[in-house]
Design a protein around this motif. Structure first.
Motif, PDB file in Angstrom:
ATOM      1  N   PHE B  12       0.842  -1.200   0.000  1.00 28.95           N
ATOM      2  CA  PHE B  12       0.000   0.000   0.000  1.00 28.95           C
ATOM      3  C   PHE B  12       0.880   1.253   0.000  1.00 28.95           C
ATOM      4  O   PHE B  12       0.681   2.169  -0.815  1.00 28.95           O
ATOM      5  N   GLN B  16       1.311   4.017  -2.920  1.00 31.08           N
ATOM      6  CA  GLN B  16       0.869   5.357  -2.547  1.00 31.08           C
ATOM      7  C   GLN B  16       1.972   6.388  -2.787  1.00 31.08           C
ATOM      8  O   GLN B  16       1.738   7.443  -3.392  1.00 31.08           O
ATOM      9  N   GLU B  30      -6.424   9.083  -4.236  1.00 32.84           N
ATOM     10  CA  GLU B  30      -7.310   7.912  -4.205  1.00 32.84           C
ATOM     11  C   GLU B  30      -6.862   6.851  -3.209  1.00 32.84           C
ATOM     12  O   GLU B  30      -7.581   5.883  -2.983  1.00 32.84           O
ATOM     13  N   THR B  31      -5.707   7.022  -2.602  1.00 34.47           N
ATOM     14  CA  THR B  31      -5.311   6.103  -1.525  1.00 34.47           C
ATOM     15  C   THR B  31      -5.912   6.543  -0.185  1.00 34.47           C
ATOM     16  O   THR B  31      -5.710   5.868   0.823  1.00 34.47           O
ATOM     17  N   THR B  33      -9.508   7.681   2.003  1.00 29.71           N
ATOM     18  CA  THR B  33     -10.963   7.536   1.964  1.00 29.71           C
ATOM     19  C   THR B  33     -11.576   8.852   1.491  1.00 29.71           C
ATOM     20  O   THR B  33     -10.946   9.913   1.554  1.00 29.71           O
ATOM     21  N   ARG B  49     -11.027  13.661   0.253  1.00 27.66           N
ATOM     22  CA  ARG B  49     -10.165  13.232  -0.850  1.00 27.66           C
ATOM     23  C   ARG B  49     -10.036  14.325  -1.912  1.00 27.66           C
ATOM     24  O   ARG B  49      -8.960  14.534  -2.482  1.00 27.66           O
ATOM     25  N   LEU B 116      -5.299   3.354   8.884  1.00 27.21           N
ATOM     26  CA  LEU B 116      -5.705   2.716   7.629  1.00 27.21           C
ATOM     27  C   LEU B 116      -6.979   1.916   7.876  1.00 27.21           C
ATOM     28  O   LEU B 116      -7.088   1.215   8.891  1.00 27.21           O
ATOM     29  N   ARG B 122     -10.124  -3.308   0.365  1.00 22.30           N
ATOM     30  CA  ARG B 122      -8.879  -2.651   0.037  1.00 22.30           C
ATOM     31  C   ARG B 122      -8.478  -1.678   1.140  1.00 22.30           C
ATOM     32  O   ARG B 122      -9.328  -0.977   1.694  1.00 22.30           O
ATOM     33  N   LEU B 124      -7.256   1.683   2.737  1.00 22.55           N
ATOM     34  CA  LEU B 124      -7.233   3.108   2.388  1.00 22.55           C
ATOM     35  C   LEU B 124      -6.771   3.897   3.613  1.00 22.55           C
ATOM     36  O   LEU B 124      -6.953   3.476   4.754  1.00 22.55           O
ATOM     37  N   ASN B 125      -6.197   5.053   3.346  1.00 21.64           N
ATOM     38  CA  ASN B 125      -5.720   5.931   4.418  1.00 21.64           C
ATOM     39  C   ASN B 125      -6.895   6.775   4.919  1.00 21.64           C
ATOM     40  O   ASN B 125      -7.475   7.540   4.158  1.00 21.64           O
ATOM     41  N   HIS B 126      -7.255   6.604   6.169  1.00 18.53           N
ATOM     42  CA  HIS B 126      -8.362   7.410   6.704  1.00 18.53           C
ATOM     43  C   HIS B 126      -7.812   8.714   7.297  1.00 18.53           C
ATOM     44  O   HIS B 126      -8.350   9.787   7.023  1.00 18.53           O
TER      45      HIS B 126
END
Lengths: 138, 138, 138
Positions: B12, B16, B30-31, B33, B49, B116, B122, B124-126
């Protein structure tokens, strides 16, 4: 040697060196065995967790006095299973120092060899041997 | 936490940050949320985002204007499982900038914490929280 | 692609680059297939293990003559399974050079792509393509 052990070693180093870089000398020393050794080849050797904690505290104070934040970077980590569940590792290490003005300086690169042992199910550093790349041996 | 998840996290980050360093602002955003946050502690915070993509585009243009290629380096990655399949990570980060004359300069080291989360299977970075080592908090 | 293969790739790179950084040109060349290629995009290309060994020996001698110890640092390693058990990787690379006075200098960052293949059960480098970040393509 499998990937689960490799992951465990990576986590061990992440926690060990974050402790050091965040100035937690006791927590760093606790990643060594009670009879552990930290060897700066060929001139300096610190034996026992107690002495490693004291030496680390002096290092942390020196770093604070210099007004920098140090970060350690390990790379090219090779791991090898040894007897009784122990692990030998070999890797390159660098230390960056960031000053309050944002400038970054670098300490000499090193080649490091560790002997990690398992105590009560947990990995601990039994011996660390650091060879600085600016020290040329005869 | 097992090695398969650690591998997934490493991949990831590789994708990224290659996106960012190759100047692909949309792919980088897009990596995160849709409601993700990028926090530069303590002064700057970008939410959603869409806003992260805009801020990243400005960063990419600034890098191009400066005539350098930036590369991010993560080290000492510690990972910890959180609720609902989420993961907390903590690592040191450095950014190199290579100029057309071959010279390399460094931006201040940082300590980064990510949350994450898993969306449709998948990672994703929160939330990403970056603390620069040249900023000394009171 | 699973974590066991990722671990194997990390070990491959650790041994490959420790060989190079320790000046073992033959051992480094042996991490390439007999018909392997080392490409410095866009200007230089070395084909076959024999020629890679010769070029590496010249590099090692140059490094010794300069009185520095070089260390390679790979970061943001992305891996992707290819046909017939081969693996494509993509990562950023940096090289530090530590002089006898302790000073550290940096060579330009690079983006590297490798094609690794399996020969007699062992990973070998079939093609390495290095793109330096100070070389701007038209």
């Amino acid at each position: 040697m499998d990937s689960q052990l490799y992951f465990e070693i990576q986590q061990f180093y992440a926690h060990q060196m974050q402790s050091l870089d965040n100035g937690e000398a006791e927590a760093f020393a606790e990643t060594f065995t009670l009879d552990g050794s930290f060897v700066h080849h060929p001139h300096n050797r610190v034996d026992t967790r107690t002495e490693i904690a004291l030496a680390t505290k002096r290092g942390v104070e020196k770093t604070r006095a210099a007004g920098v934040v140090r970060r350690h970077w390990f790379g090219m980590l090779a791991v090898e299973a040894a007897e009784d569940g122990a692990v030998r590792t070999r890797y390159a290490a660098l230390t960056s120092a960031t000053a309050a003005d944002g400038s970054v300086s670098w300490e000499p690169s090193c080649l490091v060899e560790d002997l990690l042992v398992r105590v009560d199910g947990r990995l601990l550093n039994h011996v660390r041997t650091v060879r600085r790349d600016d020290v040329r041996e005869a």
